[in-house]
Design a protein around this motif. Structure first.
Motif, PDB file in Angstrom:
ATOM      1  N   GLU A 226       7.612  12.966  50.306  1.00  0.00           N
ATOM      2  CA  GLU A 226       8.603  14.298  50.718  1.00  0.00           C
ATOM      3  C   GLU A 226      10.098  14.220  50.356  1.00  0.00           C
ATOM      4  O   GLU A 226      10.866  14.961  50.835  1.00  0.00           O
ATOM      5  CB  GLU A 226       7.895  14.814  51.999  1.00  0.00           C
ATOM      6  CG  GLU A 226       6.761  15.317  52.141  1.00  0.00           C
ATOM      7  CD  GLU A 226       6.137  15.746  53.512  1.00  0.00           C
ATOM      8  OE1 GLU A 226       7.011  15.724  54.419  1.00  0.00           O
ATOM      9  OE2 GLU A 226       5.181  16.449  53.444  1.00  0.00           O
ATOM     10  N   ASP A 227      10.573  12.948  50.238  1.00  0.00           N
ATOM     11  CA  ASP A 227      11.789  12.658  50.464  1.00  0.00           C
ATOM     12  C   ASP A 227      12.605  13.485  49.180  1.00  0.00           C
ATOM     13  O   ASP A 227      11.991  13.620  48.035  1.00  0.00           O
ATOM     14  CB  ASP A 227      11.913  11.115  49.984  1.00  0.00           C
ATOM     15  CG  ASP A 227      13.558  10.863  49.878  1.00  0.00           C
ATOM     16  OD1 ASP A 227      14.240  11.503  50.923  1.00  0.00           O
ATOM     17  OD2 ASP A 227      13.934   9.889  49.155  1.00  0.00           O
ATOM     18  N   LYS A 228      13.550  14.094  49.509  1.00  0.00           N
ATOM     19  CA  LYS A 228      14.348  14.947  48.581  1.00  0.00           C
ATOM     20  C   LYS A 228      13.691  16.324  48.030  1.00  0.00           C
ATOM     21  O   LYS A 228      14.255  16.873  47.261  1.00  0.00           O
ATOM     22  CB  LYS A 228      14.931  14.169  47.371  1.00  0.00           C
ATOM     23  CG  LYS A 228      15.817  12.784  47.693  1.00  0.00           C
ATOM     24  CD  LYS A 228      16.287  12.311  46.466  1.00  0.00           C
ATOM     25  CE  LYS A 228      17.065  11.143  46.851  1.00  0.00           C
ATOM     26  NZ  LYS A 228      16.416  10.134  47.532  1.00  0.00           N
ATOM     27  N   LEU A 229      12.517  16.764  48.686  1.00  0.00           N
ATOM     28  CA  LEU A 229      11.996  17.803  48.426  1.00  0.00           C
ATOM     29  C   LEU A 229      12.585  18.953  49.247  1.00  0.00           C
ATOM     30  O   LEU A 229      12.806  18.855  50.578  1.00  0.00           O
ATOM     31  CB  LEU A 229      10.335  17.949  48.669  1.00  0.00           C
ATOM     32  CG  LEU A 229       9.605  17.009  47.629  1.00  0.00           C
ATOM     33  CD1 LEU A 229       8.206  17.212  47.857  1.00  0.00           C
ATOM     34  CD2 LEU A 229       9.821  17.797  46.440  1.00  0.00           C
ATOM     35  N   GLN A 230      12.695  20.209  48.958  1.00  0.00           N
ATOM     36  CA  GLN A 230      13.049  21.259  49.469  1.00  0.00           C
ATOM     37  C   GLN A 230      12.026  21.789  50.404  1.00  0.00           C
ATOM     38  O   GLN A 230      10.695  21.588  50.041  1.00  0.00           O
ATOM     39  CB  GLN A 230      13.720  22.257  48.834  1.00  0.00           C
ATOM     40  CG  GLN A 230      14.912  21.752  47.958  1.00  0.00           C
ATOM     41  CD  GLN A 230      15.829  22.981  47.380  1.00  0.00           C
ATOM     42  OE1 GLN A 230      15.961  24.259  47.746  1.00  0.00           O
ATOM     43  NE2 GLN A 230      16.492  22.561  46.392  1.00  0.00           N
ATOM     44  N   SER A 233       8.909  23.498  48.732  1.00  0.00           N
ATOM     45  CA  SER A 233       7.949  22.757  48.085  1.00  0.00           C
ATOM     46  C   SER A 233       7.259  21.750  48.862  1.00  0.00           C
ATOM     47  O   SER A 233       6.160  21.662  48.913  1.00  0.00           O
ATOM     48  CB  SER A 233       8.956  21.727  47.231  1.00  0.00           C
ATOM     49  OG  SER A 233       9.528  22.415  46.118  1.00  0.00           O
ATOM     50  N   TRP A 253       9.629  15.305  43.846  1.00  0.00           N
ATOM     51  CA  TRP A 253      11.027  14.745  43.128  1.00  0.00           C
ATOM     52  C   TRP A 253      10.893  13.749  42.400  1.00  0.00           C
ATOM     53  O   TRP A 253       9.992  12.646  42.383  1.00  0.00           O
ATOM     54  CB  TRP A 253      11.893  14.618  44.454  1.00  0.00           C
ATOM     55  CG  TRP A 253      13.219  14.185  44.126  1.00  0.00           C
ATOM     56  CD1 TRP A 253      14.188  15.159  43.757  1.00  0.00           C
ATOM     57  CD2 TRP A 253      13.720  12.968  43.908  1.00  0.00           C
ATOM     58  NE1 TRP A 253      15.625  14.347  43.403  1.00  0.00           N
ATOM     59  CE2 TRP A 253      15.197  12.998  43.524  1.00  0.00           C
ATOM     60  CE3 TRP A 253      13.384  11.650  43.855  1.00  0.00           C
ATOM     61  CZ2 TRP A 253      15.933  11.947  43.047  1.00  0.00           C
ATOM     62  CZ3 TRP A 253      14.178  10.676  43.685  1.00  0.00           C
ATOM     63  CH2 TRP A 253      15.378  10.624  43.271  1.00  0.00           C
ATOM     64  N   HIS A 262      12.589  19.570  39.055  1.00  0.00           N
ATOM     65  CA  HIS A 262      11.938  18.555  39.944  1.00  0.00           C
ATOM     66  C   HIS A 262      13.130  17.581  40.602  1.00  0.00           C
ATOM     67  O   HIS A 262      13.362  17.317  41.874  1.00  0.00           O
ATOM     68  CB  HIS A 262      11.310  17.293  39.135  1.00  0.00           C
ATOM     69  CG  HIS A 262       9.827  17.919  38.933  1.00  0.00           C
ATOM     70  ND1 HIS A 262       8.872  17.970  39.904  1.00  0.00           N
ATOM     71  CD2 HIS A 262       9.256  18.263  37.929  1.00  0.00           C
ATOM     72  CE1 HIS A 262       7.809  18.286  39.524  1.00  0.00           C
ATOM     73  NE2 HIS A 262       7.824  18.553  38.041  1.00  0.00           N
ATOM     74  N   GLY A 265      14.304  19.039  43.788  1.00  0.00           N
ATOM     75  CA  GLY A 265      13.566  19.248  44.762  1.00  0.00           C
ATOM     76  C   GLY A 265      12.914  20.597  45.011  1.00  0.00           C
ATOM     77  O   GLY A 265      12.207  20.811  45.992  1.00  0.00           O
ATOM     78  N   PHE A 342      17.010  22.023  52.635  1.00  0.00           N
ATOM     79  CA  PHE A 342      16.153  20.723  53.090  1.00  0.00           C
ATOM     80  C   PHE A 342      15.878  20.668  54.537  1.00  0.00           C
ATOM     81  O   PHE A 342      16.736  21.082  55.127  1.00  0.00           O
ATOM     82  CB  PHE A 342      16.939  19.403  52.491  1.00  0.00           C
ATOM     83  CG  PHE A 342      17.177  19.320  51.184  1.00  0.00           C
ATOM     84  CD1 PHE A 342      16.249  18.811  50.381  1.00  0.00           C
ATOM     85  CD2 PHE A 342      18.391  19.883  50.656  1.00  0.00           C
ATOM     86  CE1 PHE A 342      16.413  18.551  48.851  1.00  0.00           C
ATOM     87  CE2 PHE A 342      18.679  19.816  48.999  1.00  0.00           C
ATOM     88  CZ  PHE A 342      17.484  19.120  48.297  1.00  0.00           C
TER      89      PHE A 342
END
Length: 540
Positions: A226-230, A233, A253, A262, A265, A342
């Motif tokens: 889930e890192d760097k996903l908005q 997403s 991502w 991608h 994010g 985020f």
């Protein structure tokens, strides 16, 4: 045509200009995603026989009552709880209008019959793309039909003026009824969501046994990271993981890609196990239907599944062949969301929604399994009494679907325009050969090319142009016939199919369904007879 100023507006969804993005092929496809139908619902509703408040706790959030206001009659009650607040159908009924409306931006009208009492409810000021029903749909009390917005004439303009304008018309909106104070009606209603049933569309491909998870959506090991996903997403990834245990991998991502989705994010890839089998395809179709049905909740911009680009609002198209199952999106569903920012460490993602929808039709034109217009029979059009500039287009219009022959189309255009008068204008403002109201043309009309195919956005072209008007009338008749076919087979409506189709053109498809056949309007009763009679001299 005089009675359809509002009830056809929902057809705008059927004539949206073909979207071409992500380097699509030169030959676009007007098919809908396979296996999918149209409409969305919400679990719960209200107990059988009860009326539903149009919003939760509606009576505690009224901002303007029925009566004189600012020197004119305010025909409804305003309920304000903020943009996106779910709006529910007041009672069981049939949708008779859904789309653009002067002053309201977007509206929905539902006709009801309770113990022989006919009345209509009106819902106004919704935003484009948030109408979850269309003309002719049967709805249940407490069904989620749209969301609160600030479209049209609101005070103050913009999100601060968001509210639901709700009206009740005893005797029916389109059948000579009158607006009455909605408050006594609302005081009879119960809170939406107090029922135990499921008001989602019976034909939905979504698994009816799937339930919402409840509480905050938990992380899942199926999501690679889930890192760097908005926010949107992550919410999609967690909801799919929670509702579809068959899914094993959801990507997100990545630092570099040909498109920004991608790396920003805003996108996830839902990998479909056994994608080449019927089971895998059905799983993908089910997930697509679930996400599409909740596209507003998830903030979806578009999907790609099995080489098909599917916008949350608009028409789908087949993309170019990129050479392998991954590049063509056969082994995964790609979902791109709108900007949502985020999450903080303690962000509450809510619970996964239940139910969903299926993708609306793309063009309103009847298509066969090869996604090509179905050609009619050779009707031997007698063109002796038809202006030369119309002959070609009437012949092409008679090839859109089997139900609309060229002579029948000629008879309709001649009758509507009082003898093929291009600039005919009725006392109520209907225009051109097919007597389209301006608001109707904005949704049904479109510029066409030399082959009669749509070549411009909705509302382009002219109702006084022989090509544009003829093809618009043919497309609309065919879409009515297509929608009426299963209703005739099931016995929901009865009568001569041609007369039922013509009645839908004249009085609106919802009126035909409401009365189970040709409506008892004097104008419509005459119309369904005189158009075929007029067509006789053209070879009908």
């Amino acid at each position: 045509m005089k009675k359809i100023i509002a009830v056809i507006a929902a057809i705008i969804l059927l004539l949206v200009l073909l979207v071409t993005v992500l380097t699509p092929s030169d030959e676009t496809d007007l098919c809908t995603p396979s296996g999918l139908g149209s409409s969305r619902g919400v679990a719960g509703g209200v107990p059988a026989g009860e009326l539903s408040l149009p919003e939760e706790n509606a009576l505690s959030h009224t901002t303007s009552e029925f009566g004189m206001r600012w020197g004119s009659m305010h025909k409804g009650i305003d309920i304000a709880q903020g943009v996106g607040t779910p709006i529910y159908a007041f009672a069981d009924g049939v949708v008779s209008a859904a789309g653009s409306a002067s002053g309201f931006g977007q509206w929905i009208i539902i006709d009801h019959n309770i113990d022989g009492e006919i009345f209509s409810t009106v819902y106004g000021h919704m935003m484009e793309g948030t109408l979850y029903v269309q003309v002719g749909d049967q709805v249940k009390a407490g069904q989620h039909i749209t969301d609160e917005g600030y479209n049209g004439e609101v005070e103050p303009p913009g999100p601060g003026g968001a509210h639901l304008h709700f009206e009740v018309h005893e005797g029916g909106y389109f059948t000579g009824g009158s607006a009455v104070d909605p408050r006594p009606w609302l005081e009879r209603a119960v809170e939406p969501g107090t029922g135990s049933g499921d008001t989602s569309t019976p034909s939905s491909v979504v698994d009816k046994e799937r339930q919402p998870t409840g509480g905050d959506l938990p992380p899942s090991s199926k999501i690679l990271s889930e890192d760097k996903l908005q926010i949107n997403s992550i919410r999609i990834a967690r909801s799919v993981a929670a509702n579809f245990p068959q899914i094993e991998t959801i990507g997100g991502w990545r630092p570099v890609d040909a498109y920004p989705d991608h790396p920003s994010g805003r996108a996830v890839d839902i990998m479909i196990p056994d994608y080449g089998t019927d089971t895998g395809k059905k799983l993908g179709d089910d997930i697509l239907a679930y996400l599409y049905g909740n596209a507003d909740f998830f903030g979806v911009e578009y999907f790609i599944w099995r080489q098909e680009y599917i916008p949350a609002n608009g028409q789908s198209n087949i993309m170019e062949d990129r050479g392998d199952p991954t590049q063509n999106h056969y082994d995964h569903i790609h979902v791109t969301t709108i900007e949502s920012g985020f999450p903080t460490a303690d962000y509450d993602f809510g619970s996964a929604p239940a139910g969903g929808s299926t993708v609306p039709g793309s063009s309103g034109t009847s298509v066969n399994d090869d996604c090509q217009p179905r050609l009619g029979v050779d009707d031997h059009l007698n063109s002796d009494n038809i202006p030369d500039e119309l002959v070609k287009w009437i012949e092409l219009g008679g090839q859109v679907c089997p139900e609309v022959s060229s002579p029948l189309l000629a008879g309709l255009l001649e009758h509507e325009s009082a003898g093929f008068q291009a600039n005919a204008v009725s006392p109520v403002g209907a225009q051109g050969y097919g007597q389209f109201m301006p608001g109707t043309w904005a949704g049904v009309g479109a510029k066409v090319d030399d082959n009669g195919e749509i070549a411009g956005p909705p509302g382009s072209g002219s109702p006084s142009d022989p090509a544009d008007a003829s093809m618009a009338a043919a497309r609309y008749l065919c879409s009515i016939a297509e929608d009426q076919r299963p209703l005739i087979e099931s016995g929901q409506i009865s009568g001569d199919p041609t007369e039922l189709m013509l009645a839908g053109y004249n009085a609106g498809p919802g009126a035909v369904q409401q009365y189970g056949g040709v409506p008892p309007y004097a104008e419509t009763q005459k119309y369904v007879k005189i158009v075929p009679e007029t067509a006789m001299k053209h070879g009908y």
